[in-house]
Design an enzyme around this catalytic site. Structure first.
Site, short mmCIF file in Angstrom:
data_model
loop_
_atom_site.label_atom_id
_atom_site.label_comp_id
_atom_site.label_asym_id
_atom_site.label_seq_id
_atom_site.Cartn_x
_atom_site.Cartn_y
_atom_site.Cartn_z
N ASP A 182 7.61 -6.82 -1.90
CA ASP A 182 7.73 -8.25 -1.63
C ASP A 182 8.89 -8.86 -2.39
O ASP A 182 9.68 -9.64 -1.85
CB ASP A 182 6.44 -8.97 -2.03
CG ASP A 182 5.24 -8.52 -1.22
OD1 ASP A 182 5.44 -7.84 -0.21
OD2 ASP A 182 4.11 -8.85 -1.61
N HIS A 212 0.75 -1.25 0.00
CA HIS A 212 0.00 0.00 0.00
C HIS A 212 0.77 1.29 0.00
O HIS A 212 0.15 2.31 -0.19
CB HIS A 212 -1.01 0.07 1.13
CG HIS A 212 -2.09 -0.92 0.95
ND1 HIS A 212 -2.74 -1.13 -0.22
CD2 HIS A 212 -2.60 -1.81 1.79
CE1 HIS A 212 -3.63 -2.07 -0.07
NE2 HIS A 212 -3.54 -2.50 1.14
N TYR A 259 -7.31 -5.51 -3.07
CA TYR A 259 -5.95 -5.10 -3.42
C TYR A 259 -5.92 -4.08 -4.55
O TYR A 259 -5.40 -2.98 -4.42
CB TYR A 259 -5.12 -6.35 -3.81
CG TYR A 259 -3.65 -6.08 -3.89
CD1 TYR A 259 -2.80 -6.44 -2.85
CD2 TYR A 259 -3.10 -5.45 -4.99
CE1 TYR A 259 -1.46 -6.18 -2.91
CE2 TYR A 259 -1.76 -5.20 -5.06
CZ TYR A 259 -0.94 -5.56 -4.03
OH TYR A 259 0.39 -5.29 -4.10
#
Length: 567
Positions: A254, A66, A317
């Site tokens: 990630d 985010h 998402y």
């Protein structure tokens, strides 16, 4: 810079293991994978590719998390739990699927069946390689396919332009330039849907496996000036684009954590004005400080609510991506910041232009960055609907209002913000999302600074750990009330963690389920885990093995690597 380093390739398992942490029996897992590969495919694997999951050690990027896709810095760490893929070229021409580039993929988990697929060239669609990936159904082999092939159809981050293994390394118009047939065997210790980035670890490891088995990692040694030389940074960009093939528009945190991390450190990842990553030692790690210095570790606790990003992307998402991007444009309009007529500006870029930063040079100095974030946390008040009276539901705006505020017109707005992604919402929460992003980005800086200060003054370890815990708790509250990505089970786990003695606890990962990560005194790990097991309802009745997978301690691990077997 860490992102410019080559991918580590090991020939000695002892050297590899010492970078992975201590809480898992790595040797047993790697040995078992190699034996299983030989039993199934009749030969020893040529390589094993490894990519770890990750936790957010600081209050940072919720939901991809985010703030990374808004180009703000994040502070994740790789964990010991990982995805391993053993691979080897298929040597016998009479085996099934021996056509160029064909893949036979198996998984050690019994619920996943053997899969076979082959990339093709379709002249009617252009000379590029193609590989079908079904985004409507979440299948394990989709992540293997994604590591093989990516088209730049969701390109919206300014620094990412990779086209994946197939189209980047095998010339579509050259009949001699073809990938080799390959056999793969996958195993993993990162719980799926847990918020520990199992999907990113899967895509990174499969990307790395296809690079290794096709001999592409050797380019680093043969010609370091080759434009196709594979560095950690280029692997991050490639894996990030690859994961979009399964329908999730992540921002890169990630993948960066999985690839670039170092043992005993978190990774400060910056995306503006370009991708950069710097390892930062974590205070309280077991190898820092002297006698009497408090040591801490991270405890991951799975809520057992599965966070399925692909299935729920349009209401969760991907919706957050659209909300924050639209908020950035409207904020720019209201603050008089220049924005192109069809530019997909980010909240980070709005701040840069308002503060007079250079968008193609070095990152702003820390003081200016902190001052900018403090200012923007106040400037976002102009996004609050005038009729709002404090009730959460009154802070959102309809699609019609959002388009009107953007000053773009319906056709242009749909084309720029909605044509490339599926979203579904009655009210778009522009104010709350922008507020969360700027406050989280500020907390990331505060968390990083505490870690840097602690590394030069270990004696203050106890007070630093408490301060880090406070920031984690503030992040959890922001994730719940502003970004709205938690769920009752995650909120309960965070509360129970504090009652059990954690310094701080917060959701990690995409949200709407998955795990919490808690910072806990190393001497209290066993008692902490026992308290959570006894007090969290969904854990009651679980078998001991399932409990060990649901809640566990982990140390920051090194990033992705490859083990090459001796010829």
């Amino acid at each position: 810079m860490a992102a410019s380093l080559p991918i580590p390739v090991f020939n000695n398992l002892q050297d590899l293991y010492q970078n992975l942490g201590t809480s898992l029996n790595h040797a047993e897992r790697w040995d078992n994978l190699a034996k299983e590969f030989k039993a199934r495919f009749g030969r020893t694997p040529t390589y094993i590719a490894r990519a770890p999951g990750r936790v957010n050690t600081s209050p940072d990027a919720q939901q991809g998390e985010h703030i990374d896709y808004q180009l703000f810095g994040v502070f994740p760490a790789a964990i010991e739990h990982d995805i391993l893929i053993a691979c080897a070229p298929r040597s016998s021409p009479d085996q099934h699927h021996h056509t160029p580039g064909s893949v036979i993929a198996e998984n050690l988990h019994k619920k996943y069946t053997r899969q076979g697929f082959t990339p093709t060239r379709r002249p009617t669609l252009g000379p590029e390689w193609h590989l079908d990936i079904d985004k409507t159904e979440l299948r394990w082999e989709s992540y293997v396919k994604a590591g093989y092939y990516a088209r730049d159809e969701f390109h919206f981050l300014i620094w990412c332009s990779s086209n994946g293994v197939l189209n980047h390394y095998f010339a579509p118009n050259d009949a001699e330039s073809v990938p080799i047939p390959v056999d793969l065997l996958v195993t993993g210790s990162v719980p799926a849907g847990s918020g520990l980035s199992s999907s990113a670890a899967m895509v990174v490891s499969s990307t790395l496996a296809f690079l290794a088995v096709n001999g592409l990692l050797d380019k680093v040694e043969e010609n370091s000036q080759d434009a196709k030389t594979i560095t950690k940074g280029s692997l991050v960009e490639m894996a990030m684009e690859n994961e979009k093939r399964v329908g999730v528009n992540s921002g890169g945190m990630d993948q960066a954590a999985s690839v670039i991390s170092l043992a005993n450190s978190a990774l400060y990842v910056s995306f503006f004005p370009q991708l950069s990553a710097k390892p930062i030692p974590l205070p309280g790690s077991s190898n820092s400080g002297g006698p009497g210095t408090p040591h801490a570790t991270f405890i991951c606790a799975n809520s057992l609510v599965v966070s399925d990003k692909a299935v729920h992307a349009k209401t969760r998402y991907n919706l957050r991506v659209v909300e924050t991007l639209a908020a950035a444009r409207i904020l720019a309009v209201r603050l008089g910041v220049h924005v192109g007529s069809r530019e997909k500006i980010t909240l980070r870029t709005v701040m840069a232009r308002l503060m007079g930063e250079t968008e193609d040079g070095a990152e702003a100095d820390e003081e200016k960055l902190r001052a900018g974030l403090e200012r923007m946390a106040q400037e976002v008040e102009c996004l609050r609907p005038q009729e709002a009276k404090g009730h959460a539901d009154e802070l959102g705006v309809t699609l019609e209002t959002m388009i009107e505020w953007s000053e773009m017109g319906r056709e242009a707005f749909n084309d720029v913000y909605l044509s490339w992604v599926d979203v579904e919402a009655t009210y778009f929460q522009l104010y709350k999302r922008a507020k969360h992003v700027y406050l989280e980005a500020l907390r990331v800086l505060q968390f990083r600074d505490l870690c840097l200060n602690a590394s030069s003054n270990p004696a203050e370890g106890s007070s630093v750990l408490k301060a880090l815990g406070t920031l984690m708790n503030e992040s959890q509250e922001s994730c719940a009330s502003l970004c709205e990505i938690t769920c009752p089970e995650v909120d309960e786990l965070a509360r129970l963690a504090m009652e059990a003695g954690a310094y701080g606890s917060r959701v990690t990962g995409a949200g709407w389920g998955g795990c919490t990560v808690s910072l806990v005194d190393e001497t209290q790990v066993d008692s902490f885990i026992a308290k959570i097991k006894a007090s969290y309802g969904p854990y009651k009745g679980l078998e001991e093995e399932a409990l060990r997978e649901a809640i566990f301690a982990t140390k920051p691990s090194s990033g992705a690597c490859v083990y090459k077997f001796e010829d």
